[in-house]
Design an enzyme around this catalytic site. Structure first.
Site, PDB file in Angstrom:
ATOM      1  N   ARG A  86       0.966  -1.107   0.089  1.00  0.00           N
ATOM      2  CA  ARG A  86       0.116   0.038   0.264  1.00  0.00           C
ATOM      3  C   ARG A  86       0.685   1.229  -0.079  1.00  0.00           C
ATOM      4  NH1 ARG A  86      -2.202  -3.962   2.308  1.00  0.00           N
ATOM      5  NH2 ARG A  86      -4.780  -4.625   1.922  1.00  0.00           N
ATOM      6  N   HIS A 111      -1.031  -2.462  -4.156  1.00  0.00           N
ATOM      7  CA  HIS A 111      -0.770  -3.363  -5.351  1.00  0.00           C
ATOM      8  C   HIS A 111      -0.331  -2.906  -7.002  1.00  0.00           C
ATOM      9  CE1 HIS A 111       0.147  -6.589  -2.060  1.00  0.00           C
ATOM     10  NE2 HIS A 111      -0.754  -6.904  -2.622  1.00  0.00           N
ATOM     11  N   HIS A 182       3.506 -12.694  -5.182  1.00  0.00           N
ATOM     12  CA  HIS A 182       2.418 -13.169  -4.190  1.00  0.00           C
ATOM     13  C   HIS A 182       1.731 -14.843  -4.463  1.00  0.00           C
ATOM     14  CE1 HIS A 182      -0.765 -11.915  -1.892  1.00  0.00           C
ATOM     15  NE2 HIS A 182      -0.532 -10.549  -1.554  1.00  0.00           N
ATOM     16  N   ASP A 246      -0.418 -10.283   8.447  1.00  0.00           N
ATOM     17  CA  ASP A 246      -0.214  -9.704   7.975  1.00  0.00           C
ATOM     18  C   ASP A 246       0.495  -8.479   8.222  1.00  0.00           C
ATOM     19  OD1 ASP A 246      -1.609  -8.206   5.132  1.00  0.00           O
ATOM     20  OD2 ASP A 246      -3.353  -7.734   5.326  1.00  0.00           O
ATOM     21  N   GLU A 310       6.401 -12.577   0.666  1.00  0.00           N
ATOM     22  CA  GLU A 310       6.111 -11.504   0.116  1.00  0.00           C
ATOM     23  C   GLU A 310       7.281  -9.866   0.178  1.00  0.00           C
ATOM     24  OE1 GLU A 310       2.125  -8.922  -0.660  1.00  0.00           O
ATOM     25  OE2 GLU A 310       1.666 -10.863   0.443  1.00  0.00           O
TER      26      GLU A 310
END
Length: 345
Positions: A86, A111, A182, A246, A310
């Site tokens: 982001r 993304h 991803h 996350d 990631e």
């Protein structure tokens, strides 16, 4: 060792979607589409001698572009660009000029914007057994990013059961770049929750996030928190089962040095996935928002049914001066290497 190029018969924006198959001498098989540089299959032999696919995806290329899938889009197995994760308010400045990107997810850019590199058909530059190099040229103004950006991504499968991803990029004007991949992994023979996977991340700090998952610039020590993965631990041991993970972890290593970013194993399969990277951080995501119908074999994919590692520069680094720079200028070369290595425990 072999590389095969297969026509799918599907065209997007006038360009044909191709499947590239890589096979090593151990029988490990990787299938990649030039659409989104998607890793569609990653088939390895588990401890029982059974071939097992460790990534989520679809059996049919058309499913990756279906309205149903895109309506709750999880970026299954795709490359992410121009900018991973982001960007706060979808806005950044370079050399005094401000650029406004598309805004979603609470007003931030995610993304790369509405149509990122994950939805582009890349050109196949070369195939050398067992590897393939893909290229995408992003024109100036695409998703309102400045500069023409040329990106190359090479996938190479070794006989050490390593899938190596080498990124390179160059630009003709200053721009913002932060690339990642991803893939969604599940090492269990029959899939299901990844709560019992054993995970380790050599990171003493993670990055604070606001209510919309945008990093603020503050580092938080993992010690004494649920985010401590410095030692082997079941993914579900400490998590909030309604949230999972996350978070972006700051790796205990110098930027640019190719070292371990994470290690994950699963008892039933006896498989271990080690991720190595030159990047400074690894974003660990346990698929809270995963909701995909009719995946491989007709299986539905549910929250916490996979994990992602990631590797990238710090999210929102373009707006945080203290972070590793994500401005690429003419004459400079962006480089990143990430390796997915499979072993038996």
């Amino acid at each position: 060792m072999e590389t095969k190029l297969i026509k799918t018969g599907k065209f997007i924006d006038g360009k044909e979607v191709l499947a590239i198959e890589l096979t090593n001498t151990l029988g490990t098989y990787v299938k990649i589409y030039n659409y989104g540089a998607i890793i569609n299959k990653f088939i390895v032999e588990n401890k029982h001698g059974v071939k097992q696919d460790i990534v989520l995806g679809f059996d049919d290329i058309d499913q990756y572009t279906s309205d149903d899938y895109l309506s709750n889009y999880p970026y299954l197995g795709a490359v992410i660009g121009r900018y991973a994760n982001r960007i706060k308010n979808g806005r950044f400045s370079i050399d005094g000029k401000t650029y406004q990107l598309s805004q979603a997810n609470g007003g931030d850019c995610l993304h790369g914007g509405d149509i990122g590199f994950d939805k582009k058909v890349w050109d196949v530059l070369s195939t050398i057994d067992p590897s393939v190099t893909l290229q995408y040229i992003s024109p100036a103004g695409e998703e309102n990013f400045p500069g023409n950006l040329t990106v190359q991504l090479t996938f190479k499968l070794t006989d050490d059961n390593e899938l190596i991803l080498d990124f390179k990029a160059s630009t003709d004007a200053p721009t913002a770049v932060n690339l990642t991949h991803h893939s969604y992994f599940n090492l269990a023979p029959k899939g299901g929750s990844i709560a019992n996977h054993i995970h380790r991340i050599p990171a003493s700090n993670y990055l604070e996030q606001d209510d919309n998952y945008v990093v603020t610039g503050k580092l938080i020590p993992v010690e004494g928190t649920i985010h401590d993965f410095l030692g082997d631990k079941a993914i579900g041991q400490d998590w909030n089962p309604d949230e999972g993970y996350d978070q972006t972890y700051v790796l205990d290593k110098p930027y640019g040095e190719l070292t371990l970013a994470s290690e994950t194993s699963e008892a039933d399969s006896g498989l271990k996935l080690s991720v190595y990277t030159t990047e400074p951080v690894a974003h660990f995501y346990t698929a809270k928002y995963l909701d995909v119908k009719r995946g491989k074999g007709g299986e539905d994919y549910h929250p916490y049914g996979a994990f992602c590692v990631e590797t990238q520069h710090q999210p929102n680094a373009i707006n945080v001066p203290e972070f590793t720079g994500t401005v690429l200028r003419p004459g400079e070369n962006y480089k990143q290497t990430t390796i997915y290595k499979i072993e038996h425990t």
